[in-house]
Structures are given as structure tokens and as C-alpha cells.
Design a protein around this motif. Structure first.
Motif, PDB file in Angstrom:
ATOM      1  N   GLY A   1       0.821  -1.211   0.000  1.00 44.33           N
ATOM      2  CA  GLY A   1       0.000   0.000   0.000  1.00 44.33           C
ATOM      3  C   GLY A   1       0.855   1.262   0.000  1.00 44.33           C
ATOM      4  O   GLY A   1       0.411   2.320  -0.453  1.00 44.33           O
TER       5      GLY A   1
ATOM      6  N   THR B   1       3.315   0.889  -3.761  1.00 43.15           N
ATOM      7  CA  THR B   1       2.628   1.076  -5.052  1.00 43.15           C
ATOM      8  C   THR B   1       2.564   2.544  -5.497  1.00 43.15           C
ATOM      9  O   THR B   1       2.958   2.858  -6.622  1.00 43.15           O
TER      10      THR B   1
ATOM     11  N   GLY C   1      -7.048  -6.496  -0.035  1.00 43.28           N
ATOM     12  CA  GLY C   1      -5.699  -5.935  -0.016  1.00 43.28           C
ATOM     13  C   GLY C   1      -4.648  -6.951   0.366  1.00 43.28           C
ATOM     14  O   GLY C   1      -4.935  -8.135   0.559  1.00 43.28           O
ATOM     15  N   SER C   2      -3.440  -6.436   0.502  1.00 47.36           N
ATOM     16  CA  SER C   2      -2.308  -7.344   0.630  1.00 47.36           C
ATOM     17  C   SER C   2      -2.048  -7.778   2.071  1.00 47.36           C
ATOM     18  O   SER C   2      -1.299  -8.697   2.319  1.00 47.36           O
TER      19      SER C   2
ATOM     20  N   LYS D   1      -7.261 -14.080   1.028  1.00 43.52           N
ATOM     21  CA  LYS D   1      -5.935 -14.147   1.676  1.00 43.52           C
ATOM     22  C   LYS D   1      -6.120 -14.645   3.105  1.00 43.52           C
ATOM     23  O   LYS D   1      -7.048 -14.241   3.796  1.00 43.52           O
TER      24      LYS D   1
ATOM     25  N   TRP E   1      -1.036 -13.378  -5.984  1.00 40.92           N
ATOM     26  CA  TRP E   1      -1.067 -11.989  -6.430  1.00 40.92           C
ATOM     27  C   TRP E   1      -1.755 -11.884  -7.784  1.00 40.92           C
ATOM     28  O   TRP E   1      -1.504 -12.682  -8.673  1.00 40.92           O
ATOM     29  N   VAL E   2      -2.671 -10.941  -7.921  1.00 38.66           N
ATOM     30  CA  VAL E   2      -3.279 -10.663  -9.226  1.00 38.66           C
ATOM     31  C   VAL E   2      -2.978  -9.214  -9.578  1.00 38.66           C
ATOM     32  O   VAL E   2      -2.605  -8.437  -8.704  1.00 38.66           O
TER      33      VAL E   2
ATOM     34  N   GLN F   1      -4.532  -6.182  -9.818  1.00 41.71           N
ATOM     35  CA  GLN F   1      -5.815  -5.563  -9.491  1.00 41.71           C
ATOM     36  C   GLN F   1      -6.151  -4.422 -10.448  1.00 41.71           C
ATOM     37  O   GLN F   1      -7.302  -4.225 -10.828  1.00 41.71           O
TER      38      GLN F   1
ATOM     39  N   HIS G   1     -11.690  -3.612   1.224  1.00 39.69           N
ATOM     40  CA  HIS G   1     -11.351  -3.154   2.575  1.00 39.69           C
ATOM     41  C   HIS G   1     -11.138  -1.642   2.610  1.00 39.69           C
ATOM     42  O   HIS G   1     -10.944  -1.083   3.679  1.00 39.69           O
TER      43      HIS G   1
ATOM     44  N   GLY H   1      -8.506   0.006   1.399  1.00 42.46           N
ATOM     45  CA  GLY H   1      -7.127   0.482   1.344  1.00 42.46           C
ATOM     46  C   GLY H   1      -7.143   1.626   0.326  1.00 42.46           C
ATOM     47  O   GLY H   1      -7.854   1.550  -0.686  1.00 42.46           O
ATOM     48  N   TRP H   2      -6.400   2.681   0.596  1.00 38.73           N
ATOM     49  CA  TRP H   2      -6.583   3.880  -0.223  1.00 38.73           C
ATOM     50  C   TRP H   2      -6.177   3.698  -1.687  1.00 38.73           C
ATOM     51  O   TRP H   2      -6.756   4.299  -2.589  1.00 38.73           O
ATOM     52  N   ASN H   3      -5.170   2.856  -1.946  1.00 40.54           N
ATOM     53  CA  ASN H   3      -4.811   2.620  -3.353  1.00 40.54           C
ATOM     54  C   ASN H   3      -5.968   1.958  -4.079  1.00 40.54           C
ATOM     55  O   ASN H   3      -6.278   2.297  -5.217  1.00 40.54           O
ATOM     56  N   SER H   4      -6.606   1.002  -3.401  1.00 41.84           N
ATOM     57  CA  SER H   4      -7.749   0.324  -4.020  1.00 41.84           C
ATOM     58  C   SER H   4      -8.839   1.338  -4.347  1.00 41.84           C
ATOM     59  O   SER H   4      -9.454   1.289  -5.415  1.00 41.84           O
TER      60      SER H   4
ATOM     61  N   GLU I   1      -7.847   3.360  -7.338  1.00 37.88           N
ATOM     62  CA  GLU I   1      -7.910   2.551  -8.567  1.00 37.88           C
ATOM     63  C   GLU I   1      -9.360   2.375  -9.013  1.00 37.88           C
ATOM     64  O   GLU I   1      -9.668   2.429 -10.211  1.00 37.88           O
TER      65      GLU I   1
HETATM   66 BR1  BUP Z   1      -3.825  -8.183  -2.590  1.00 40.14          BR
HETATM   67  C1  BUP Z   1      -3.365  -7.321  -4.144  1.00 40.14           C
HETATM   68  N1  BUP Z   1      -2.890  -7.405  -6.446  1.00 40.14           N
HETATM   69  O1  BUP Z   1      -3.410  -9.310  -5.380  1.00 40.14           O
HETATM   70  P1  BUP Z   1      -4.151  -0.849  -0.697  1.00 40.14           P
HETATM   71  C2  BUP Z   1      -3.147  -5.971  -4.142  1.00 40.14           C
HETATM   72  N2  BUP Z   1      -2.781  -5.347  -5.299  1.00 40.14           N
HETATM   73  O2  BUP Z   1      -2.386  -5.521  -7.534  1.00 40.14           O
HETATM   74  P2  BUP Z   1      -3.243  -2.683   1.457  1.00 40.14           P
HETATM   75  C3  BUP Z   1      -2.676  -6.066  -6.467  1.00 40.14           C
HETATM   76  O3  BUP Z   1      -1.765  -3.589  -4.082  1.00 40.14           O
HETATM   77  P3  BUP Z   1      -2.204  -0.600   3.111  1.00 40.14           P
HETATM   78  C4  BUP Z   1      -3.231  -8.096  -5.332  1.00 40.14           C
HETATM   79  O4  BUP Z   1      -4.131  -2.823  -6.582  1.00 40.14           O
HETATM   80  C5  BUP Z   1      -3.181  -1.804  -4.585  1.00 40.14           C
HETATM   81  O5  BUP Z   1      -2.514  -0.990  -5.509  1.00 40.14           O
HETATM   82  C6  BUP Z   1      -3.699  -3.053  -5.271  1.00 40.14           C
HETATM   83  O6  BUP Z   1      -2.914  -1.289  -1.583  1.00 40.14           O
HETATM   84  C7  BUP Z   1      -2.475  -3.907  -5.284  1.00 40.14           C
HETATM   85  O7  BUP Z   1      -4.262  -1.881   0.493  1.00 40.14           O
HETATM   86  C8  BUP Z   1      -2.178  -2.339  -3.599  1.00 40.14           C
HETATM   87  O8  BUP Z   1      -5.418  -0.992  -1.464  1.00 40.14           O
HETATM   88  C9  BUP Z   1      -2.761  -2.517  -2.203  1.00 40.14           C
HETATM   89  O9  BUP Z   1      -3.851   0.511  -0.207  1.00 40.14           O
HETATM   90  O10 BUP Z   1      -2.202  -1.679   1.944  1.00 40.14           O
HETATM   91  O11 BUP Z   1      -2.519  -3.714   0.710  1.00 40.14           O
HETATM   92  O12 BUP Z   1      -4.062  -3.145   2.609  1.00 40.14           O
HETATM   93  O13 BUP Z   1      -2.844  -1.234   4.312  1.00 40.14           O
HETATM   94  O14 BUP Z   1      -0.753  -0.314   3.319  1.00 40.14           O
HETATM   95  O15 BUP Z   1      -2.990   0.548   2.565  1.00 40.14           O
END
Ligand code: BUP
Length: 431
Positions: free
Chosen positions: A17, A20, A274-275, A303, A337-338, A340, A355, A357-360, A363
Motif C-alpha cells: 500500500g 505502489t 488488499g495485501s 488471503k 497476487w493478481v 488488481q 477493505h 485500502g486507499w490505493n484500491s 484505482e
Molecule cells: Br492483494 C493485491 N494485487 O493481489 P491498498 C493488491 N494489489 O495488484 P493494502 C494487487 O496492491 P495498506 C493483489 O491494486 C493496490 O494498488 C492493489 O494497496 C495492489 O491496500 C495495492 O489498497 C494494495 O492501499 O495496503 O494492501 O491493505 O494497508 O498499506 O494501505
């Protein structure tokens, strides 16, 4: 004389997170002829981080790399948490001074450092000594950033998070309902709380704060923080999101792609937490019931461990074979891992159980994919509220934090139907 392009050093903190958005920035700056140096801590917590860094560098041969060894924390040194990502935040902060010689001798000289909020306190003195401007990158919502930036003030008053209150107030912005405050913040000696409070105190030393968000999404928070109504000592706030993506690393198993290609437009629910969120096996079973009950098509990436290296379980251990059998035309469950970003860009995707997560979130908003918010920890409840207010998603507050209680398959199924049928969620541009 013409000025040469700037040399930017990027310093992310631990977890996908955090990594990325930095890789996205690195790619974007490099394609605009900046010299870019990516700084990474070694060893990384997850396998995903190290494999994404190697892949990224192989695809971006012009990007320079500095790897520094983190001084590990002693396993028992932090009685308040055993979360490997939080321990790595602390270890990274303790090790950032090791970067001094490589930053000082970089050629061409470094014009600016872009560093993660989570290293703000340790990079500030290094940047000041070297006379290099430091910009903070915020990888979360502006609303949650405000909570972190204001945390030292809240912690100075023991009653700020008292259970008698229904909300937490920060000047200039809408209040935070008490249940959306991350539980560790209520304990001032929790490792994460003390790290964030220390980093928050260093924000005023930065030249600027770049946020992966945008005005139309978080106007009610961005306007007051930009005009100094939240805190009057912050440097300029620069919303730069949603960050541009780059060609991501492809997973090994893309066998779900031909299936996805053959599904009708906007018909599939994508499910990922998320991861770093492991759902309990009981919750995974209820989720499988919910998906089946909803009647909608789905692509689910479950996961079961916080760190990918520990994930040994196979699909058949997680889910009943009869479920996988019954739903083989309706859905796909993928382990590992996919990409996303590619999935969310696929025309067959019509909803996202996330969940938050801000990146999600960023996106999903690029493509206007409606979300069913199911926050699990940290910034995610605050983010869920932002998503709901922006009109991109729904959120069932009574589900609480992920591990608080079991949400039944019946409830999940109903919410999925609501997610997929609510036309009001489908007004975002991009679809
Ligand atoms: Br799982 C997964 N593929 O299988 P978030 C995540 N991602 O591309 P997190 C994949 O990892 P934090 C998978 O697109 C996003 O860019 C997803 O970041 C990518 O949540 C990133 O959404 C995950 O911010 O991190 O992983 O809980 O808690 O640090 O925000």
C-alpha cells in the motif's frame, strides 16, 4: 544556460500500500525526463514488495536504485504490537540516517526527496543537513491524513478518545465517529500511535505534502486543510491523485482472464481485501455463502495470512469443494497476487467488495467502479466514509472492523445485490 531536469529521490515505507504509489510516481517522473532514484529498505517484509521492486527496475532501466539495510528490531522490544509492517516502520525510521552518504554523493545532485509520511521524522534532519527540500507523500485519504496530522494534539488530552464521546473533533473538518478511529490510536504507547505522532510533528519541516487524492473526491476536507483551518503550520497541500498507473507485474496464474473476457459488461463482483488482511476461515466461509446467495458473478482473491510469505493454504483447504464446483460457471477464486489494476479496468467488472485500502479506492475511482466498503483496520473506516460520501460506494457500519465479529452469508448476499443494483452508484465518469 538551460536548467537540467530535477533529480528526485523517492523513499517509500513498508507494505504494498505504500510501495505502489511510489512506483507510480517514479514511473511518471521518469517518463517526464526527471532523474529518479528509488530508495528501498532491505529486507522487505513481503515477497510482493521485493518482486515488484525488481520487476519495476527491470522495466525502468533509467531509474537508479539505493538499497539500504534496516537495523531490525528485537522481537520482544515492542510489547504493544507484533505486526511485522509496524515493526518495519519503526526499524526503517531507525535506519534512515544510514542514507546520509549516498544522498550526499548522488550524481547529479538530488533536487528533492519525496518521502513517505511514515518516515517523516527520520528523513527531516537528514534532508535539513544536506540542504535538500523534502516533500511528504500521503498514501491515504486526506481525511485520514488530517487525523494523523492532528494526533499529537488529540493525544495531549487524555479524554480525546474517551468512550463516553460519540465523535472526535478536529477544527475545520467534519467529525470522526468514535468507531472509525483505529483502535491503536486510543493507546498512546502503542508503537504505531507513537510513530505516527512523531512523524506528524515533523510535517511542518516539509516543503509540501503531496496527496494521492483529488478535489472532487474530498473537497470538504481538502478545502479546509489547504487554507490552514485544520493546522496552521502545515506546508502547501498538493492533491495529485488518482496517480497514473504503469504497466504492472503480471501474476503467474492468469487463467481467470479468458473467463472474465467472456462475461457480460459490468456483471462481475471483484472481491479483495488488499495485501495485508487475512480473513478468518469462518468469515471466508460466510463470504462464499454470500457470493453464492447474491446470484452475481464474482472474481475473488482470498488471503489467509498478513504476510504473503506465510501463506501456505491452498484453495481446497479454504473452501468446500462443493462450493467451487457449484459456482464454477459463476465465479473464479484465485490464490496469490493478481494485477488488481488490470482487473478493475476490465469491462466485465461491475462492483468491488473492498477493505478500502486507499490505493484500491483510487484505482476504483479511475474507472468509476462502485464499492461495497468493508473496512478491516487502520485508515479503512475513515476511507469507507469518504467513499460513501463521494457517492462511489455503500458501507454497512454495523459490520464493524474485520475481526470484530462474524458477518453472515445472508447479510453479505443482500449487500452484494444492493451494490450491483444501486443506479445512484453508477454516475461516476469513467464507466
Ligand atoms: Br492483494 C493485491 N494485487 O493481489 P491498498 C493488491 N494489489 O495488484 P493494502 C494487487 O496492491 P495498506 C493483489 O491494486 C493496490 O494498488 C492493489 O494497496 C495492489 O491496500 C495495492 O489498497 C494494495 O492501499 O495496503 O494492501 O491493505 O494497508 O498499506 O494501505
Amino acid at each position: 544556460t538551460t536548467a537540467s531536469p530535477p533529480h528526485i529521490a523517492l523513499l517509500p515505507s513498508a507494505g504494498m500500500g505504500h510501495l505502489t504509489p511510489f512506483l507510480r510516481l517514479a514511473s511518471m517522473l521518469s517518463s517526464r525526463s526527471c532523474t529518479v532514484t528509488l530508495i528501498t529498505a532491505s529486507p522487505s517484509v513481503s515477497a510482493a514488495e521485493s518482486s515488484h521492486v525488481s520487476f519495476f527496475l527491470s522495466q525502468h532501466p533509467l531509474v537508479k536504485h539505493i538499497e539500504f539495510q534496516v537495523i531490525p528490531s528485537k522481537p520482544s522490544s515492542n510489547p504493544t504490537t507484533d505486526d511485522p509492517f509496524f515493526l518495519q516502520f519503526e526499524a526503517t525510521n531507525r535506519s534512515v540516517h544510514l542514507l546520509y552518504p549516498s544522498l550526499a554523493s548522488a550524481s547529479p545532485p538530488i533536487s528533492a526527496i519525496f518521502s513517505d509520511f511514515a518516515v517523516a521524522s527520520s528523513i527531516a534532519p537528514v534532508a535539513a543537513d544536506l540542504g535538500i527540500p523534502n516533500y511528504i507523500i500521503s498514501t491515504t485519504s486526506c481525511k485520514f491524513f488530517c487525523l494523523m496530522a492532528y494526533l499529537p494534539v488529540l493525544l495531549s488530552d487524555p479524554s480525546s478518545f474517551s468512550s463516553g464521546l460519540s465523535e472526535v473533533n478536529i477544527p475545520g473538518i467534519t467529525p470522526f465517529p468514535l468507531p472509525s478511529i483505529p483502535p491503536p490510536f486510543k493507546n498512546p504507547s502503542h508503537l504505531l500511535t507513537s510513530l505516527i505522532a512523531t512523524d506528524a510533528q515533523a510535517l511542518s519541516k516539509a516543503k509540501g505534502i503531496l496527496m494521492n487524492t483529488f478535489d472532487d473526491f474530498e473537497r470538504e476536507t481538502l478545502a479546509p486543510i489547504k487554507s490552514g483551518r485544520v493546522l496552521d503550520n502545515l506546508p502547501p497541500i498538493l492533491p495529485i491523485g488518482p496517480l497514473e498507473t504503469y504497466e504492472p507485474k503480471k501474476e503467474q496464474d492468469q487463467s481467470y482472464l479468458p473467463w472474465l473476457d467472456s462475461q457480460p459488461a459490468e456483471s462481475v463482483v471483484y472481491v479483495s481485501f488488499g495485501s495485508r488482511t487475512a480473513l478468518s476461515s469462518a468469515q471466508i466461509r460466510e463470504l462464499s455463502k454470500g457470493l453464492e446467495r447474491s446470484g452475481y458473478r464474482f472474481l475473488w482473491v482470498p488471503k489467509t495470512s498478513k504476510v504473503d510469505k506465510d501463506d501456505k493454504e491452498e484453495l481446497k483447504d479454504l473452501l468446500e469443494e462443493s462450493f467451487l464446483d457449484r459456482t464454477k460457471n459463476k465465479g473464479r477464486v484465485v490464490k496469490g497476487w493478481v494485477s488488481q489494476q488490470d482487473i478493475l479496468e476490465h469491462p466485465a467488472i461491475g462492483g468491488f467488495i473492498s477493505h478500502c485500502g486507499w490505493n484500491s479506492v483510487m484505482e476504483a475511482v479511475r474507472k468509476g467502479i462502485p464499492m461495497l466498503a468493508w473496512p478491516q483496520h487502520m485508515d479503512q473506516s475513515v476511507n469507507a466514509e469518504v467513499v460513501e460520501k463521494a457517492g462511489l460506494g455503500i458501507w454497512e457500519r454495523k459490520w464493524g472492523w474485520g475481526l470484530e465479529g462474524l458477518v453472515s452469508g445472508e447479510e453479505i448476499g443482500k449487500k452484494i445485490v444492493e451494490l450491483m443494483e444501486d443506479e445512484k452508484l453508477r454516475v461516476w465518469p469513467g464507466r
